[in-house]
Design a protein around this motif. Structure first.
Motif, short mmCIF file in Angstrom:
data_model
loop_
_atom_site.label_atom_id
_atom_site.label_comp_id
_atom_site.label_asym_id
_atom_site.label_seq_id
_atom_site.Cartn_x
_atom_site.Cartn_y
_atom_site.Cartn_z
N ALA A 11 0.82 -1.21 0.00
CA ALA A 11 0.00 0.00 0.00
C ALA A 11 0.86 1.26 0.00
O ALA A 11 0.39 2.33 0.36
CB ALA A 11 -0.93 -0.01 1.21
N TYR A 39 -5.16 -1.27 6.38
CA TYR A 39 -5.22 -0.58 5.10
C TYR A 39 -6.17 0.61 5.21
O TYR A 39 -7.26 0.50 5.76
CB TYR A 39 -5.71 -1.54 4.01
N TYR A 45 -4.70 -5.54 -2.82
CA TYR A 45 -3.29 -5.38 -2.52
C TYR A 45 -2.61 -6.75 -2.55
O TYR A 45 -3.24 -7.77 -2.33
CB TYR A 45 -3.09 -4.76 -1.14
#
Length: 70
Positions: A11, A39, A45
């Motif tokens: 991320a 997140y 991801y």
């Protein structure tokens, strides 16, 4: 089992390195260190972890993480 794991959560955050030691009480009962990551945005991801042991041998694993909208 001594070694370290480097986590990249996919991320854009910096990698996180944790140490595993089967003799240390702060780790999970299997001896592996524990890390968590939250997140901030929904999306897909690829979280990747690289583990190295005391002999310098490495293993890499990755997992797809889907984060839904709140």
């Amino acid at each position: 089992t001594h070694g370290s794991e480097t986590w990249n959560f996919g991320a854009g955050s910096p990698p996180v390195t944790v140490q595993s030691d089967g003799n240390a009480e702060k780790h999970a009962k299997d001896g592996y260190a524990v890390t968590t990551y939250a997140y901030g945005e929904p999306g897909d991801y690829i979280a990747r972890v690289e583990r190295s042991n005391e002999r310098g041998e490495k293993a890499i694993a990755q997992v797809h993480v889907h984060v839904g909208a709140p």
